[in-house]
Design an enzyme around this catalytic site. Structure first.
Site, PDB file in Angstrom:
ATOM      1  N   PHE A 116      49.709  22.858  31.741  1.00 56.00           N
ATOM      2  CA  PHE A 116      48.551  22.265  31.088  1.00 56.00           C
ATOM      3  C   PHE A 116      47.312  22.626  31.882  1.00 56.00           C
ATOM      4  O   PHE A 116      47.200  22.308  33.067  1.00 56.00           O
ATOM      5  CB  PHE A 116      48.698  20.750  30.976  1.00 56.00           C
ATOM      6  CG  PHE A 116      47.764  20.178  29.965  1.00 56.00           C
ATOM      7  CD1 PHE A 116      48.061  20.244  28.607  1.00 56.00           C
ATOM      8  CD2 PHE A 116      46.563  19.621  30.356  1.00 56.00           C
ATOM      9  CE1 PHE A 116      47.175  19.752  27.651  1.00 56.00           C
ATOM     10  CE2 PHE A 116      45.662  19.129  29.408  1.00 56.00           C
ATOM     11  CZ  PHE A 116      45.979  19.186  28.062  1.00 56.00           C
ATOM     12  N   ILE A 117      46.387  23.332  31.239  1.00 55.63           N
ATOM     13  CA  ILE A 117      45.213  23.810  31.971  1.00 55.63           C
ATOM     14  C   ILE A 117      43.972  22.993  31.654  1.00 55.63           C
ATOM     15  O   ILE A 117      43.853  22.385  30.586  1.00 55.63           O
ATOM     16  CB  ILE A 117      44.944  25.319  31.735  1.00 55.63           C
ATOM     17  CG1 ILE A 117      44.664  25.603  30.257  1.00 55.63           C
ATOM     18  CG2 ILE A 117      46.100  26.157  32.253  1.00 55.63           C
ATOM     19  CD1 ILE A 117      44.076  26.989  30.020  1.00 55.63           C
ATOM     20  N   ARG A 148      36.258  19.096  32.185  1.00 53.94           N
ATOM     21  CA  ARG A 148      35.621  20.223  31.479  1.00 53.94           C
ATOM     22  C   ARG A 148      34.624  20.951  32.382  1.00 53.94           C
ATOM     23  O   ARG A 148      34.312  22.108  32.165  1.00 53.94           O
ATOM     24  CB  ARG A 148      34.872  19.722  30.232  1.00 53.94           C
ATOM     25  CG  ARG A 148      35.768  19.182  29.132  1.00 53.94           C
ATOM     26  CD  ARG A 148      34.954  18.994  27.849  1.00 53.94           C
ATOM     27  NE  ARG A 148      35.615  18.130  26.888  1.00 53.94           N
ATOM     28  CZ  ARG A 148      36.511  18.538  25.985  1.00 53.94           C
ATOM     29  NH1 ARG A 148      36.861  19.805  25.929  1.00 53.94           N
ATOM     30  NH2 ARG A 148      37.047  17.677  25.146  1.00 53.94           N
ATOM     31  N   ASP A 186      47.606  27.585  21.754  1.00 51.62           N
ATOM     32  CA  ASP A 186      48.807  26.955  22.310  1.00 51.62           C
ATOM     33  C   ASP A 186      49.917  27.070  21.260  1.00 51.62           C
ATOM     34  O   ASP A 186      50.542  28.129  21.135  1.00 51.62           O
ATOM     35  CB  ASP A 186      48.436  25.514  22.670  1.00 51.62           C
ATOM     36  CG  ASP A 186      49.537  24.761  23.390  1.00 51.62           C
ATOM     37  OD1 ASP A 186      50.174  25.333  24.279  1.00 51.62           O
ATOM     38  OD2 ASP A 186      49.748  23.579  23.065  1.00 51.62           O
ATOM     39  N   LYS A 219      35.787  21.038  21.202  1.00 52.99           N
ATOM     40  CA  LYS A 219      34.739  21.110  22.194  1.00 52.99           C
ATOM     41  C   LYS A 219      35.025  22.204  23.221  1.00 52.99           C
ATOM     42  O   LYS A 219      34.135  22.690  23.896  1.00 52.99           O
ATOM     43  CB  LYS A 219      34.617  19.774  22.948  1.00 52.99           C
ATOM     44  CG  LYS A 219      34.309  18.586  22.094  1.00 52.99           C
ATOM     45  CD  LYS A 219      34.344  17.324  23.007  1.00 52.99           C
ATOM     46  CE  LYS A 219      34.302  16.073  22.200  1.00 52.99           C
ATOM     47  NZ  LYS A 219      34.523  14.874  23.074  1.00 52.99           N
ATOM     48  N   GLY A 220      36.287  22.560  23.375  1.00 53.56           N
ATOM     49  CA  GLY A 220      36.742  23.343  24.523  1.00 53.56           C
ATOM     50  C   GLY A 220      36.073  24.688  24.735  1.00 53.56           C
ATOM     51  O   GLY A 220      36.019  25.178  25.857  1.00 53.56           O
ATOM     52  N   ASP A 240      38.998  28.364  22.974  1.00 45.31           N
ATOM     53  CA  ASP A 240      39.337  28.246  24.402  1.00 45.31           C
ATOM     54  C   ASP A 240      40.794  28.578  24.684  1.00 45.31           C
ATOM     55  O   ASP A 240      41.106  29.248  25.655  1.00 45.31           O
ATOM     56  CB  ASP A 240      39.006  26.843  24.928  1.00 45.31           C
ATOM     57  CG  ASP A 240      39.661  25.728  24.122  1.00 45.31           C
ATOM     58  OD1 ASP A 240      40.225  25.996  23.031  1.00 45.31           O
ATOM     59  OD2 ASP A 240      39.611  24.567  24.571  1.00 45.31           O
ATOM     60  N   ASP A 265      39.702  20.422  28.629  1.00 47.77           N
ATOM     61  CA  ASP A 265      39.865  19.073  29.176  1.00 47.77           C
ATOM     62  C   ASP A 265      41.303  18.595  29.268  1.00 47.77           C
ATOM     63  O   ASP A 265      42.206  19.121  28.619  1.00 47.77           O
ATOM     64  CB  ASP A 265      39.128  18.064  28.292  1.00 47.77           C
ATOM     65  CG  ASP A 265      39.888  17.798  26.981  1.00 47.77           C
ATOM     66  OD1 ASP A 265      40.208  18.782  26.290  1.00 47.77           O
ATOM     67  OD2 ASP A 265      40.189  16.633  26.685  1.00 47.77           O
TER      68      ASP A 265
HETATM   69  P1  IMP Z   1      47.302  24.354  19.240  1.00 51.13           P
HETATM   70  O1  IMP Z   1      46.963  23.896  17.863  1.00 51.13           O
HETATM   71  O2  IMP Z   1      48.594  23.797  19.730  1.00 51.13           O
HETATM   72  O3  IMP Z   1      47.211  25.839  19.459  1.00 51.13           O
HETATM   73  O4  IMP Z   1      46.271  23.619  20.199  1.00 51.13           O
HETATM   74  C1  IMP Z   1      45.055  24.106  20.419  1.00 51.13           C
HETATM   75  C2  IMP Z   1      44.227  23.037  21.093  1.00 51.13           C
HETATM   76  O5  IMP Z   1      45.039  22.174  21.900  1.00 51.13           O
HETATM   77  C3  IMP Z   1      43.253  23.658  22.032  1.00 51.13           C
HETATM   78  O6  IMP Z   1      42.064  24.001  21.395  1.00 51.13           O
HETATM   79  C4  IMP Z   1      43.079  22.568  23.054  1.00 51.13           C
HETATM   80  O7  IMP Z   1      42.132  21.641  22.608  1.00 51.13           O
HETATM   81  C5  IMP Z   1      44.425  21.900  23.119  1.00 51.13           C
HETATM   82  N1  IMP Z   1      45.251  22.432  24.213  1.00 51.13           N
HETATM   83  C6  IMP Z   1      46.365  23.197  24.117  1.00 51.13           C
HETATM   84  N2  IMP Z   1      46.855  23.516  25.327  1.00 51.13           N
HETATM   85  C7  IMP Z   1      46.017  22.943  26.215  1.00 51.13           C
HETATM   86  C8  IMP Z   1      45.979  22.931  27.651  1.00 51.13           C
HETATM   87  O8  IMP Z   1      46.794  23.515  28.374  1.00 51.13           O
HETATM   88  N3  IMP Z   1      44.956  22.244  28.194  1.00 51.13           N
HETATM   89  C9  IMP Z   1      44.025  21.582  27.461  1.00 51.13           C
HETATM   90  N4  IMP Z   1      44.016  21.582  26.128  1.00 51.13           N
HETATM   91  C10 IMP Z   1      45.014  22.251  25.512  1.00 51.13           C
HETATM   92 MG    MG Z   2      40.164  24.071  21.229  1.00 52.40          MG
END
Ligand code: IMP
Ligand code: MG
Length: 177
Positions: free
Chosen positions: A152-153, A165, A103, A43-44, A100, A159
């Site tokens: 954590f943002i 959001r 990570d 959703k982000g 969005d 969210d």
């Molecule tokens: P990844 O698979 O670890 O790269 O995670 C990606 C997803 O984790 C993003 O699309 C977000 O939904 C969530 N996420 C990662 N870091 C943050 C953060 O700092 N705040 C909020 N959501 C996060």
């Molecule tokens: Mg995302």
């Protein structure tokens, strides 16, 4: 979680707007004369995508996918699945994924793989934010807005436990894990 965290501003709405405008300028240049499909990652990315497309000087097709990774907490489960897949074919098309945050990179690696199998002519990634300190899987971000520290943002579509959001700025929250 007992008390709610209080978000602190990391990037103001003006800084976000400047980053979105810069990204749109690059995308306008690179996709001139093409007919790309923009795929937003729910959703982000919904707020970012809504702002970004209004700066484009072409009319993009818009699609959405939804991947689950974090569940409801703040720690990545390390497992990704597509919970809302593509509804239209992308074979032979120029595809730009709009996300969005990158990570660990696990979500994007999985998603890009899922899309690559559908044989698009090109496949690029645009992410509003990047948290490189947390990367577990290498990811090329073709269009990057803002680099964030290891916090954590929330806000601007992003969210914490489905909250925040709606914040117009990108903020960070102190979490307890
Ligand atoms: P990844 O698979 O670890 O790269 O995670 C990606 C997803 O984790 C993003 O699309 C977000 O939904 C969530 N996420 C990662 N870091 C943050 C953060 O700092 N705040 C909020 N959501 C996060
Ligand atoms: Mg995302």
């Amino acid at each position: 979680m007992g008390s709610h965290p209080k978000p602190q501003i990391l990037f103001s709405r003006e800084e976000i707007e400047a980053a979105v405008t810069t990204l749109a300028t690059k995308i306008n240049n690179d996709y001139r004369g093409k007919n790309p499909i923009l795929i937003g990652v729910l959703k982000g990315a919904f707020v970012f995508m809504a702002d970004l497309i209004r700066h484009l000087d072409f009319s993009p097709e818009v699609e959405f996918v939804r991947a689950s990774s974090y569940g409801r907490g703040t720690e990545s489960l390390g497992k990704v699945k597509i919970v809302h897949g593509l509804r239209s074919p992308i074979e032979g098309r120029d595809v730009l994924v709009i996300d969005d945050i990158v990570d660990t990179g696990r979500t994007q690696a999985y998603l890009l793989d899922y899309l690559r199998k559908k044989r698009p002519a090109s496949l690029k990634l645009c992410s509003l934010t990047d948290k490189p300190s947390r990367r577990k899987v290498p990811i090329t971000i073709d269009y990057l807005g803002l680099t964030v520290p290891n916090k954590f943002i929330v806000g601007y579509g992003i969210d914490w436990d489905e909250k925040f959001r709606n914040l117009p700025d990108i903020c960070f929250v102190e979490t307890e894990d």
